[in-house]
Design a protein around this motif. Structure first.
Motif, short mmCIF file in Angstrom:
data_model
loop_
_atom_site.label_atom_id
_atom_site.label_comp_id
_atom_site.label_asym_id
_atom_site.label_seq_id
_atom_site.Cartn_x
_atom_site.Cartn_y
_atom_site.Cartn_z
N UNK A 172 0.87 -1.17 0.00
CA UNK A 172 0.00 0.00 0.00
C UNK A 172 0.91 1.23 0.00
N UNK A 173 0.74 2.12 -0.98
CA UNK A 173 1.53 3.33 -1.05
C UNK A 173 0.64 4.52 -0.73
N UNK A 174 1.16 5.43 0.10
CA UNK A 174 0.45 6.67 0.39
C UNK A 174 1.36 7.83 -0.02
N UNK A 175 1.08 8.50 -1.16
CA UNK A 175 1.92 9.63 -1.58
C UNK A 175 1.61 10.87 -0.77
N UNK A 176 2.51 11.84 -0.83
CA UNK A 176 2.23 13.15 -0.24
C UNK A 176 1.04 13.76 -0.95
N UNK A 177 0.17 14.37 -0.18
CA UNK A 177 -1.00 15.04 -0.76
C UNK A 177 -0.60 16.21 -1.64
N UNK A 178 0.66 16.66 -1.54
CA UNK A 178 1.12 17.77 -2.37
C UNK A 178 1.57 17.32 -3.77
N UNK A 179 1.93 16.02 -3.90
CA UNK A 179 2.49 15.54 -5.19
C UNK A 179 1.97 14.13 -5.51
N UNK A 180 0.68 13.97 -5.75
CA UNK A 180 0.14 12.62 -5.97
C UNK A 180 0.22 12.13 -7.41
N UNK A 181 0.61 12.99 -8.35
CA UNK A 181 0.52 12.64 -9.76
C UNK A 181 1.57 11.62 -10.19
N UNK A 182 2.80 11.78 -9.72
CA UNK A 182 3.90 10.92 -10.17
C UNK A 182 3.68 9.47 -9.78
N UNK A 183 3.20 9.24 -8.58
CA UNK A 183 3.02 7.87 -8.13
C UNK A 183 1.94 7.16 -8.93
N UNK A 184 0.91 7.88 -9.33
CA UNK A 184 -0.12 7.28 -10.18
C UNK A 184 0.48 6.83 -11.50
N UNK A 185 1.39 7.63 -12.05
CA UNK A 185 2.05 7.25 -13.30
C UNK A 185 2.94 6.04 -13.10
N UNK A 186 3.61 5.95 -11.96
CA UNK A 186 4.43 4.78 -11.65
C UNK A 186 3.56 3.53 -11.64
N UNK A 187 2.36 3.63 -11.08
CA UNK A 187 1.46 2.47 -11.03
C UNK A 187 1.12 1.97 -12.42
N UNK A 188 0.87 2.91 -13.35
CA UNK A 188 0.54 2.47 -14.71
C UNK A 188 1.73 1.81 -15.40
N UNK A 189 2.94 2.29 -15.11
CA UNK A 189 4.12 1.66 -15.70
C UNK A 189 4.33 0.25 -15.15
N UNK A 190 4.13 0.08 -13.85
CA UNK A 190 4.28 -1.26 -13.27
C UNK A 190 3.22 -2.20 -13.80
N UNK A 191 2.03 -1.70 -14.02
CA UNK A 191 0.98 -2.53 -14.61
C UNK A 191 1.38 -2.93 -16.02
N UNK A 192 1.91 -1.98 -16.79
CA UNK A 192 2.38 -2.28 -18.14
C UNK A 192 3.52 -3.29 -18.10
N UNK A 193 4.33 -3.25 -17.05
CA UNK A 193 5.45 -4.18 -16.91
C UNK A 193 5.01 -5.58 -16.51
#
Length: 485
Positions: A172-193
């Motif tokens: 379970x990942x909890x990003x900073x509420x100030x910068x949540x966009x990058x982690x969402x993109x990481x999730x899509x890359x891992x799914x693609x992987x």
């Protein structure tokens, strides 16, 4: 808004967050609103944990050499999309594009290390008595959580994701509420992987969801990176709930500059350390101890600081509140008698008037009891304290409650070794102002900079993300019996 409302990522799918509370994600570079982020509830966390629990049996039983194939592919995708990922980091965090590129390059290195884990967790086998064999194996913990800060939206998540997941855990990942966009993109890359659904889940929110993670009975371990105040609270709350916890806090890193230091190299390095990522990193130079007569180096530091231009090669600090807090430290030090040699207050970047910038700031003749000398500022500010001897300088360094990093600038190998041995910090640099260990060496400080045992990256992280199972086997009774068998 430039982006749609932030969503959670649970069981391989993005889903809306049904919550009456929300926050606005703002770009520090220009003050533009990027997205609305609803704050997750305990029910959202329950769903994420349930998905991770469901995924854990199959993922943990997948051989590690197969698990890491996901990260070989993920590494390629990070390389493929490096510029896009860096642009997103720069947009939501405010750092320069060059710094954001370096952050993604570090993500690639961290992922590369994770692909080597099959060679590092082979376990041990020994015939301990005639016909009796003992062996060890690293076993995943189960569902684990990682709470990450705003200053490295991609790198700090990649401190934990590749190693924890490659070792067989679901996360379970909890990003900073100030910068949540990058982690969402990481999730899509891992799914693609090829990462299976439920192995990685993202739950967005603020302190309420942090507390829920610490309390949740389905989570076995928690890692945290942030301020010392919050790191202490997370460590206490998680361990009170019988979880394994490693919480990294703040820092007050001291650079000891000796008279024989190379002036140009030292000045360039000190300024790069204090201003890189706008000083918003726990390895930044925050205090410089000038040992003896080093005014010629201080002059060069001021000249180098003058080359750092907000909006060009210096990024923004994360928020208006952060800018005001940093500038208050500078004003208070000046009122207490320190000399502001280079002043970064009231910085405005043309065309980005709503951005939150603080210019590079050099403050001389700072006393150890001033707040600017004692507290983590998290901005492009360096305080210069004066010491007559190396031992006096070490006393200043060792008196600070943190223990993340320290450095010495000298050409004297004997003095460098003496300072390395005496400095009370977990990461030491000699003529290096940001002594971050490269993989496979691990990242972690001491004292008030870290709560828990072990480090968060490198080989040391293996012990945190796994348990050691010991098996003793005897098949051949004809081997005989003695006291060991």
């Amino acid at each position: 808004m430039k982006y749609p409302a932030i969503q959670n990522f649970i069981n391989g799918r993005f889903s809306d967050i049904a919550s009456p509370r929300s926050l606005t994600v703002i770009s520090p570079s220009d003050g533009k609103e990027l997205a609305i982020m609803p704050c997750s509830t305990a029910a959202d966390l329950d769903a994420a944990v349930a998905a991770a629990q469901a995924a854990f049996p199959a993922w943990s039983q997948t051989p590690i050499k197969e698990r890491v194939q996901v990260f070989f592919r993920y590494k390629y995708l990070l390389e493929r999309d490096l510029q896009e990922l860096a642009s997103l980091v720069s947009e939501e965090n405010g750092k320069t594009l060059g710094e954001a590129v370096a952050e993604i390059e570090k993500c690639i290195e961290l992922t590369e290390f994770a692909t080597s884990l099959p060679q590092l967790v082979t376990g041990e086998v020994l015939e301990v008595s005639k016909g009796v064999e003992c062996r060890t194996a690293h076993v995943p913990l189960g569902v684990v959580a990682s709470i990450v800060p705003f200053n490295f939206p991609s790198m700090v998540p990649n401190w934990t994701i590749p190693n924890a997941i490659a070792l067989g855990n679901c996360m379970i990942m909890k990003p900073s509420e100030k910068v949540p966009l990058s982690l969402a993109r990481i999730a899509t890359l891992l799914q693609e992987a090829g990462l299976p659904d439920g192995v990685l889940n993202i739950v967005n929110g603020d302190s309420e969801i942090v507390n829920a993670i610490c309390d949740h009975p389905g989570i076995t371990a928690v890692s945290f990176v942030g301020s010392t105040r919050v790191a202490r609270l997370v460590y206490q709350r998680a361990t009170q709930n019988l979880k394994r916890c490693l919480a990294l806090g703040g820092a007050k890193n001291h650079l000891l500059v000796l008279p024989d230091a190379k002036p140009d190299m030292t000045a360039q390095n000190v300024v790069a350390s204090m201003s890189g990522c706008a000083g918003q990193r726990c390895m930044a130079a925050s205090a410089m101890v000038a040992v003896g007569e080093v005014d010629h180096i201080v002059d060069k530091i001021c000249a180098e600081a003058g080359k750092v231009v907000p909006g060009r090669n210096l990024g923004a600090v994360i928020s208006r509140a952060a800018k005001e807090k940093i500038e208050q430290y500078i004003t208070e030090a000046e009122q207490q008698g320190a000399r502001v040699l280079i002043d970064g207050r009231n910085t405005v970047v043309e065309g980005k008037e709503n951005g939150t910038y603080v210019g590079p700031t050099v403050i001389d003749h700072v006393k150890p009891d001033m707040a600017v000398a004692r507290e983590e500022i998290f901005g492009p500010v360096i305080s210069i304290l004066r010491a007559a001897t190396v031992d006096e300088a070490l006393a200043i360094e060792n008196a600070n409650p943190y223990g993340n990093a320290a450095a010495v600038y000298t050409q004297n190998g004997s003095l460098a070794r003496y300072i390395v041995e005496k400095a009370n910090a977990g990461m030491i640099g000699v003529n290096i102002g940001v002594p971050v260990p490269r993989e496979p060496f691990s990242f972690g400080g001491w004292n008030e900079s870290k709560f828990g045992v072990g480090d968060i990256t490198g080989k040391s992280s293996i012990e945190f993300w796994t348990r050691l199972k010991k098996t003793t086997v005897k098949w051949n009774p004809e081997a005989g019996v003695n006291w060991m068998s």
